[in-house]
Design an enzyme around this catalytic site. Structure first.
Site, PDB file in Angstrom:
ATOM      1  N   LYS A   3      -0.103  -1.971   3.199  1.00  0.00           N
ATOM      2  CA  LYS A   3       0.266  -0.592   4.217  1.00  0.00           C
ATOM      3  C   LYS A   3      -0.682   0.108   5.163  1.00  0.00           C
ATOM      4  CE  LYS A   3       4.137   0.455   1.300  1.00  0.00           C
ATOM      5  NZ  LYS A   3       4.626   1.985   0.444  1.00  0.00           N
TER       6      LYS A   3
ATOM      7  N   LYS B 266       7.933  -9.502   0.025  1.00  0.00           N
ATOM      8  CA  LYS B 266       9.007  -9.028  -1.141  1.00  0.00           C
ATOM      9  C   LYS B 266       9.912  -8.139  -0.182  1.00  0.00           C
ATOM     10  CE  LYS B 266       7.368  -5.024  -2.293  1.00  0.00           C
ATOM     11  NZ  LYS B 266       8.166  -2.922  -2.674  1.00  0.00           N
TER      12      LYS B 266
ATOM     13  N   LYS C 103      12.932  -1.341   1.024  1.00  0.00           N
ATOM     14  CA  LYS C 103      13.757  -0.963   2.072  1.00  0.00           C
ATOM     15  C   LYS C 103      13.185   0.117   2.696  1.00  0.00           C
ATOM     16  CE  LYS C 103      13.144   2.480  -1.899  1.00  0.00           C
ATOM     17  NZ  LYS C 103      11.470   3.226  -1.795  1.00  0.00           N
TER      18      LYS C 103
HETATM   19  N1  AQP Z   1      11.610  -6.875  -3.969  1.00  0.00           N
HETATM   20  C1  AQP Z   1      11.264  -5.909  -5.032  1.00  0.00           C
HETATM   21  N2  AQP Z   1      12.055  -6.413  -6.214  1.00  0.00           N
HETATM   22  C2  AQP Z   1      12.000  -6.011  -8.030  1.00  0.00           C
HETATM   23  N3  AQP Z   1      11.626  -5.072  -7.498  1.00  0.00           N
HETATM   24  C3  AQP Z   1      11.472  -4.151  -6.933  1.00  0.00           C
HETATM   25  N4  AQP Z   1      11.099  -2.418  -6.180  1.00  0.00           N
HETATM   26  C4  AQP Z   1      10.187  -2.353  -5.146  1.00  0.00           C
HETATM   27  N5  AQP Z   1      10.705  -3.405  -4.465  1.00  0.00           N
HETATM   28  C5  AQP Z   1      11.064  -4.638  -5.527  1.00  0.00           C
HETATM   29  C6  AQP Z   1      10.660  -1.732  -7.886  1.00  0.00           C
HETATM   30  O1  AQP Z   1      11.434  -0.961  -6.957  1.00  0.00           O
HETATM   31  C7  AQP Z   1      11.403   0.391  -7.826  1.00  0.00           C
HETATM   32  C8  AQP Z   1      10.945   1.219  -6.785  1.00  0.00           C
HETATM   33  O2  AQP Z   1      10.095   1.530  -5.393  1.00  0.00           O
HETATM   34  P1  AQP Z   1       9.273   2.862  -4.942  1.00  0.00           P
HETATM   35  O3  AQP Z   1      10.236   2.828  -4.411  1.00  0.00           O
HETATM   36  O4  AQP Z   1       8.875   3.564  -5.999  1.00  0.00           O
HETATM   37  O5  AQP Z   1       8.331   1.623  -3.502  1.00  0.00           O
HETATM   38  P2  AQP Z   1       7.972   0.049  -3.796  1.00  0.00           P
HETATM   39  O6  AQP Z   1       7.355  -0.511  -4.571  1.00  0.00           O
HETATM   40  O7  AQP Z   1       7.168   0.444  -2.017  1.00  0.00           O
HETATM   41  O8  AQP Z   1       9.412  -0.317  -2.953  1.00  0.00           O
HETATM   42  P3  AQP Z   1      10.181  -0.889  -1.867  1.00  0.00           P
HETATM   43  O9  AQP Z   1      11.361  -0.206  -1.584  1.00  0.00           O
HETATM   44  O10 AQP Z   1       8.819  -1.797  -1.280  1.00  0.00           O
HETATM   45  O11 AQP Z   1       9.442   0.647  -0.572  1.00  0.00           O
HETATM   46  P4  AQP Z   1       8.711   1.094   0.762  1.00  0.00           P
HETATM   47  O12 AQP Z   1       9.543  -0.200   1.561  1.00  0.00           O
HETATM   48  O13 AQP Z   1       9.196   2.462   1.133  1.00  0.00           O
HETATM   49  O14 AQP Z   1       7.105   0.821  -0.032  1.00  0.00           O
HETATM   50  C9  AQP Z   1       9.177   0.171  -7.630  1.00  0.00           C
HETATM   51  O15 AQP Z   1       9.496   0.284  -9.594  1.00  0.00           O
HETATM   52  C10 AQP Z   1       9.353  -1.515  -7.513  1.00  0.00           C
HETATM   53  O16 AQP Z   1       8.374  -1.839  -8.288  1.00  0.00           O
END
Ligand code: AQP
Length: 329
Positions: free
Chosen positions: A112, A194, A197
């Protein structure tokens, strides 16, 4: 003894198929084993700049998506993180027992910091400490997360263990729960990355409220390779990702899916993947629309949940204050 299950999701975009398969849908499944405490972690989301109006809307829509994904609000708590101030209070204390070097090694911070090079704020750096506070406040047994959060969870365990070494039995040391299929769903446009969102390219992810024709288009244009052979093999991230998604959405094993599509072209396979996603998400989408039309109900869920979560968290915080030597109120 009933288990306590805690997990959170950031309202930093619309919940993707990755968040759903890797984490959120497992929340309802494993909350059968005990009491689920789930949070829309808005404090985490502001480590990246958010538009206030959009953030407010997304906090509520994320809460509705969590309920629509099957988490029963009668049996579990589903609250908004900023409504329970103990998260920030414990986070500060844990900061004082977390080493700068440990936080510097976190891969999410490094990623990040590269992506948001003009806003490498202290919150982005200490994000894992707030996450440790989220978990430890509830004497959590199990934390259902995707594989990307494994390093943060390990850190939470290390902080708990370190503090228990100084203050005996202060914290319960939590275990992770990572699904065997779909723990890391990959981007549809860059399958070595990965699915996220907050990805600026909406073609890279499927949101759980995408319309059927959007899901079909995104799957059909998903990056694969030129082998034109359906198999799960090393070095084929796009193909492996679609097989994983298919398996996760249908419950069929990857081997059975490979046998089913033997001899078929990518077109037919991608259409079948899209159809499996559309069918799997359809009941959730209906429930989501129903919930969004009832803001009074959503409010009752997050208000009641924050009250109950706040009472549990206050007890843990009081125990911590007592053991580290603060004067009670
Ligand atoms: N690609 C993924 N595959 C499986 N699990 C995933 N998680 C995130 N991306 C994947 C799991 O979703 C939960 C919530 O995630 P978060 O909102 O706490 O943040 P994150 O892990 O940083 O997810 P994002 O979608 O990538 O959000 P942004 O884009 O804001 O950084 C967690 O349990 C995570 O493991």
């Amino acid at each position: 003894m009933e288990k306590t299950i805690f997990s959170g999701i950031q309202p930093s975009g619309i919940i993707t198929l990755g968040n759903y398969i890797g984490a959120v849908r497992n929340w309802s499944r494993i909350s059968e084993q005990g009491k689920g405490i789930f949070s829309v972690v808005d404090l985490h989301a502001i480590t990246v700049r958010q538009d206030p109006k959009e953030l407010r809307e997304r906090i509520l829509s994320t809460l509705a998506m969590v309920i629509a994904s099957g988490v029963d609000p009668e049996k579990n708590l589903i609250f908004i993180q900023s409504h329970v101030s103990a998260h920030c209070e414990l986070s500060w204390i844990l900061n004082c027992y977390t080493m700068f070097g440990e936080l510097s090694r976190m891969t999410q911070f490094k990623d990040k910091a590269q992506r948001y090079a003009d806003n490498i704020n202290a919150g982005l750096f200490t994000y894992p400490v707030l996450m440790a506070a989220d978990i430890l406040l509830y004497d959590t047994d199990l934390v259902p997360v995707g594989v990307d959060q494994k390093q943060h969870l390990e850190l939470a365990r290390d902080i708990a263990t370190r503090m228990n070494g100084i203050f005996p039995k202060l914290f319960k040391v939590p275990e992770g729960y990572i699904p065997s299929v779909g723990a890391k769903v990959m981007s549809l446009t860059q399958p070595e990355k990965k699915m996220s969102k907050s990805d600026p390219n909406p073609k890279s992810y499927i949101s759980i409220i995408d319309e059927p024709d959007q899901i079909m288009k995104k799957c059909r244009s998903a990056v694969t390779d030129s082998e034109n052979r359906i198999a799960y093999e090393e070095g084929r991230p796009g193909m492996n990702n679609l097989l994983t998604i298919y398996s996760a959405m249908t419950g069929e094993t990857i081997e059975a899916a490979v046998a089913r599509f033997e001899g078929q072209g990518y077109g037919a396979f991608k259409t079948a993947v899209a159809e499996a996603i559309i069918a799997g998400l359809s009941p959730l989408q209906q429930e989501y629309r129903r919930l969004m039309a009832d803001p009074g109900y959503l409010r009752s869920v997050y208000t009641r949940s924050a009250e109950e979560a706040g009472a549990i968290a206050a007890k843990t915080l009081a125990r911590v204050h007592e053991q580290i030597g603060f004067v009670g109120r």
